[in-house]
Structure formats: structure tokens, C-alpha cells
Design an enzyme around this catalytic site. Structure first.
Site, PDB file in Angstrom:
ATOM      1  N   HIS A  12      40.888  41.304  30.386  1.00  0.00           N
ATOM      2  CA  HIS A  12      41.457  41.521  31.729  1.00  0.00           C
ATOM      3  C   HIS A  12      41.982  40.197  32.278  1.00  0.00           C
ATOM      4  O   HIS A  12      41.238  39.416  32.885  1.00  0.00           O
ATOM      5  CB  HIS A  12      40.377  42.117  32.645  1.00  0.00           C
ATOM      6  CG  HIS A  12      40.885  42.581  33.969  1.00  0.00           C
ATOM      7  ND1 HIS A  12      40.819  43.903  34.376  1.00  0.00           N
ATOM      8  CD2 HIS A  12      41.473  41.918  35.001  1.00  0.00           C
ATOM      9  CE1 HIS A  12      41.330  44.026  35.586  1.00  0.00           C
ATOM     10  NE2 HIS A  12      41.722  42.826  35.995  1.00  0.00           N
ATOM     11  N   HIS A  14      45.625  38.717  34.153  1.00  0.00           N
ATOM     12  CA  HIS A  14      46.996  38.904  34.644  1.00  0.00           C
ATOM     13  C   HIS A  14      47.812  37.680  34.238  1.00  0.00           C
ATOM     14  O   HIS A  14      47.430  36.554  34.592  1.00  0.00           O
ATOM     15  CB  HIS A  14      46.984  39.063  36.162  1.00  0.00           C
ATOM     16  CG  HIS A  14      46.209  40.269  36.619  1.00  0.00           C
ATOM     17  ND1 HIS A  14      46.793  41.465  36.911  1.00  0.00           N
ATOM     18  CD2 HIS A  14      44.874  40.458  36.793  1.00  0.00           C
ATOM     19  CE1 HIS A  14      45.868  42.357  37.259  1.00  0.00           C
ATOM     20  NE2 HIS A  14      44.687  41.758  37.201  1.00  0.00           N
ATOM     21  N   GLU A 195      36.931  48.261  42.598  1.00  0.00           N
ATOM     22  CA  GLU A 195      36.802  46.855  43.030  1.00  0.00           C
ATOM     23  C   GLU A 195      36.799  46.889  44.567  1.00  0.00           C
ATOM     24  O   GLU A 195      35.836  46.508  45.207  1.00  0.00           O
ATOM     25  CB  GLU A 195      37.982  46.029  42.505  1.00  0.00           C
ATOM     26  CG  GLU A 195      37.962  44.564  42.951  1.00  0.00           C
ATOM     27  CD  GLU A 195      39.259  43.817  42.613  1.00  0.00           C
ATOM     28  OE1 GLU A 195      40.288  44.476  42.323  1.00  0.00           O
ATOM     29  OE2 GLU A 195      39.254  42.573  42.673  1.00  0.00           O
ATOM     30  N   ASP A 274      42.371  36.268  37.279  1.00  0.00           N
ATOM     31  CA  ASP A 274      43.461  35.330  37.621  1.00  0.00           C
ATOM     32  C   ASP A 274      42.817  33.938  37.748  1.00  0.00           C
ATOM     33  O   ASP A 274      42.573  33.462  38.867  1.00  0.00           O
ATOM     34  CB  ASP A 274      44.087  35.720  38.973  1.00  0.00           C
ATOM     35  CG  ASP A 274      44.557  37.172  38.989  1.00  0.00           C
ATOM     36  OD1 ASP A 274      45.680  37.440  38.548  1.00  0.00           O
ATOM     37  OD2 ASP A 274      43.765  38.040  39.417  1.00  0.00           O
TER      38      ASP A 274
HETATM   39  N1  HPA Z   1      43.794  42.634  41.118  1.00  0.00           N
HETATM   40  C1  HPA Z   1      44.716  43.548  41.391  1.00  0.00           C
HETATM   41  N2  HPA Z   1      45.988  43.343  41.220  1.00  0.00           N
HETATM   42  C2  HPA Z   1      46.388  42.158  40.768  1.00  0.00           C
HETATM   43  C3  HPA Z   1      45.491  41.175  40.477  1.00  0.00           C
HETATM   44  C4  HPA Z   1      44.125  41.420  40.661  1.00  0.00           C
HETATM   45  O1  HPA Z   1      43.266  40.561  40.401  1.00  0.00           O
HETATM   46  N3  HPA Z   1      46.178  40.113  40.025  1.00  0.00           N
HETATM   47  C5  HPA Z   1      47.458  40.466  40.050  1.00  0.00           C
HETATM   48  N4  HPA Z   1      47.602  41.707  40.494  1.00  0.00           N
HETATM   49 ZN    ZN Z   2      42.784  42.440  37.770  1.00  0.00          ZN
END
Ligand code: HPA
Ligand code: ZN
Length: 337
Positions: A12, A14, A195, A274
């Protein structure tokens, strides 16, 4: 073997969210893009909360304007991941940011990313696969265009389809058409849920999108029956504890449910989401799990096997990654599990 050297799998991540701030600043300078408000004085990314994070993310991403920019991004990200001991990585890539979900443009971006990934694999042994990701707050029409890009380029490298973005916008069912198309194209499926949304968001996502993995999914812990269902169905959670703590889903590491989910039989994996935005790395996640929950090498290897089992790659790739884990001195055999 230290945590630093343990072979790690990350499911996971991005792609744009893994861009080092200095990399984005460099491109902004080259292209004379004004990024006022994106960085703090100390040079790190500036955001107040999750929704603001998403808009800063999109502003930072606006400097990535060509296939070559994405090739450079893949090189920078994989260099760092390899330095963290990551041997296999799946990254979310969004056609929305790569040519506006035009299939022809998307193919060019993809080609450049794949070439960069091949070079990184030859250099550092790290294997990358891509999950085409639509963005929830861009709406179902944009998601359809992304799904068409995904379906057109499904194969050995684009192996999955998913959804990220603002969990507060729309319902999972709004995106069912896109997930159906991706499934028919042979892509494996994952979706962000649980989340910001509670357990019901995980239930709705499983029912309406038919995914086999959930991005985060940690708030399932609030519903014991759902936890049992996840364990029984073997749904894998892509857990990103550091991200959850920094964004305030949980107040601190010791409150994070990753260990409780595991004890209840849910298949969990560990990722960074991220990393520069959340001031984390795979090594930092591992160090925290060791410090807070007392995880040992055997626990980390179990997590890696979960990730290997749930990885969206072909059998040959899975075997190559398994080889990187197999000869580990502390790995338990199946007899003593
Ligand atoms: N969560 C949801 N959407 C996203 C994220 C994330 O951490 N990073 C980039 N788009
Ligand atoms: Zn994510």
C-alpha cells in the site's frame, strides 16, 4: 539479522505520495510551478488534516507533467524503498494524474514507469507492480475512465485496480461499474475503507465492490462480528499504522488495533501509505511495531508471508519474492507454526 535488513513487502504505497519533498521542489523549479502552501519552513509537506492532505497531495502532484517525470519519480521512490529493505512493492498509480485518463497518454506514462521499474529491479533487485487507482472525490465518471485505462493495460505489470481519495464522498456502490470492468479484465481488487468510515464502510465495500483486500480497514475492530468475517473470508488488510497515527485515526501507536486484529485471526500486512507526508519509512514502521507491540523477527516474517499470499502478481514473480524470504535464518518452518 536486524530489522533494517529484513526483507520487506509493501502492498500500500501511493506513488505520488512517496515523492520526496526535495524531488517535488526540484521539478517545481524546473517547470516554474508555484507551490506556495505545499511545504513548511523546514521543507516537509504542510497539511492540517486528511482532507487538506488530499489537496496538498494534488498540488504537489501538479508538477509531474510528463512520462519522463513519472519515470524519474519511480526511480527516486524505488531507490528509497530498496534502501529500506523492500524486495517487493505494489504502488497505486492514477491515470487521472497521468494524462487525464486518456488511454493513449496513459500507455505512454505506463511505459515510462515500467522502464524505470525494470532499471531499478536490475540495479537493486526490488520488484514493483502497479495498481490503477481511481479517486473517490473525483466521482464515478472519472473512475470509469480510469477503469477503462486499467482494463486496456491489465497484464503482468498492471495487476490490480483500486480506489483511494476522500472516503467521506459518495458510496462504494457508486463505483461498482468500474470494479466490475476491472474484474472482467482480470485485475485483482482492493479499496480504501475503514480508515475514516467505520465498520459499515468495510461491509459496504466488500459487498458492493467484491474486493479481496482492504486498504486500511482497521476500524473493522469496532465490530467483532465483522472481524470474524474478515478472518474467515481471509480478507487481507493493508495496514498503515504510522499513517493512521499521524492523521489522527488513533491517538498513538499503543491504541492502534493492528495487534488485536492479528490476534483475532485477520491477515494483516504493513505499509507506509505516503511515507514523506507521514514522516515514516518501512524501517520506522518496523521499529515502532517492535517497540510498542514487542514484535520479533518471526512476527515480521509472518506479516511478509501474508503480503506474499495477498500480492497481486503472477506465480513466477511470487516464487521469486518467496526465494528472497525463504533462506532467512529465523523463518519458522510450517511444522512449528
Ligand atoms: N488515503 C486516501 N487517498 C489517498 C491517500 C491516502 O493515504 N494518498 C493519496 N490518496
Ligand atoms: Zn492509502
Amino acid at each position: 539479522m536486524s530489522l533494517k535488513d529484513l526483507p520487506k513487502l509493501e502492498l500500500h504505497l501511493h506513488l505520488e505520495g512517496a515523492a520526496p519533498p526535495a524531488f517535488i521542489r526540484g521539478l517545481a523549479k524546473e517547470k516554474s510551478v508555484d507551490l506556495t502552501g505545499v511545504f513548511k519552513e523546514d521543507g516537509s509537506y504542510a497539511y492540517r488534516d486528511f482532507v487538506h492532505f488530499l489537496s496538498v497531495y494534488e498540488a504537489a502532484t501538479s508538477v509531474l507533467k510528463s512520462p519522463d517525470d513519472y519515470a524519474r519519480l519511480v526511480s527516486a521512490v524505488l531507490e528509497e524503498s530498496a534502501a529500506q529493505g523492500v524486495v517487493y512493492c505494489e504502488t497505486f498509480v492514477s491515470p487521472d494524474f497521468c494524462g487525464g485518463s486518456d488511454v493513449g497518454a496513459w500507455r505512454e506514462y505506463l511505459h515510462a514507469m515500467q522502464e524505470a521499474a525494470d532499471r531499478a529491479e536490475a540495479r537493486d533487485g526490488i520488484i514493483l507492480r502497479g495498481i490503477v487507482t481511481c479517486i473517490r472525490h473525483f466521482g464515478p465518471d472519472k473512475a470509469r475512465a480510469s477503469a477503462l485505462c486499467a482494463a486496456e493495460t491489465a497484464g503482468d505489470w498492471i495487476t490490480g485496480f483500486g480506489i483511494a481519495g476522500d472516503e467521506g464522498k459518495g458510496k462504494p456502490g457508486d463505483f461498482a461499474w468500474s470494479f466490475d470492468l476491472a474484474r472482467e479484465a482480470g485485475l485483482r481488487l482492493t479499496a480504501h475503507a475503514g480508515e475514516w468510515g467505520g465498520p459499515q464502510s468495510v461491509r459496504d465495500t466488500l459487498r458492493d465492490l467484491g474486493v479481496e483486500r482492504i486498504g486500511h480497514g482497521v476500524r473493522a475492530i469496532e465490530d467483532p462480528a465483522l472481524v470474524d468475517e474478515l478472518a474467515e473470508a481471509g480478507v487481507t488488510l493493508e495496514v498503515c499504522p504510522g499513517s493512521n497515527v499521524v492523521l489522527g485515526v488513533y491517538p498513538d501507536w499503543s491504541s492502534h488495533p493492528i495487534q488485536r486484529l492479528r490476534e483475532r485471526g485477520v491477515k494483516v500486512t504493513v505499509s507506509t501509505d505516503d511515507p514523506p507526508f507521514f514522516h515514516t519509512t518501512m524501517r520506522h514502521e518496523y521499529e515502532q511495531l517492535e517497540r510498542v507491540f514487542g514484535w520479533e523477527t518471526a512476527d515480521f516474517l509472518e506479516i511478509s508471508r501474508n503480503a506474499l499470499d495477498a500480492a497481486f502478481c503472477d506465480g513466477n514473480t511470487r516464487e521469486r519474492v518467496a526465494d528472497r524470504l525463504k533462506d532467512h535464518p529465523n523463518e519458522r518452518t510450517s511444522d512449528d507454526r
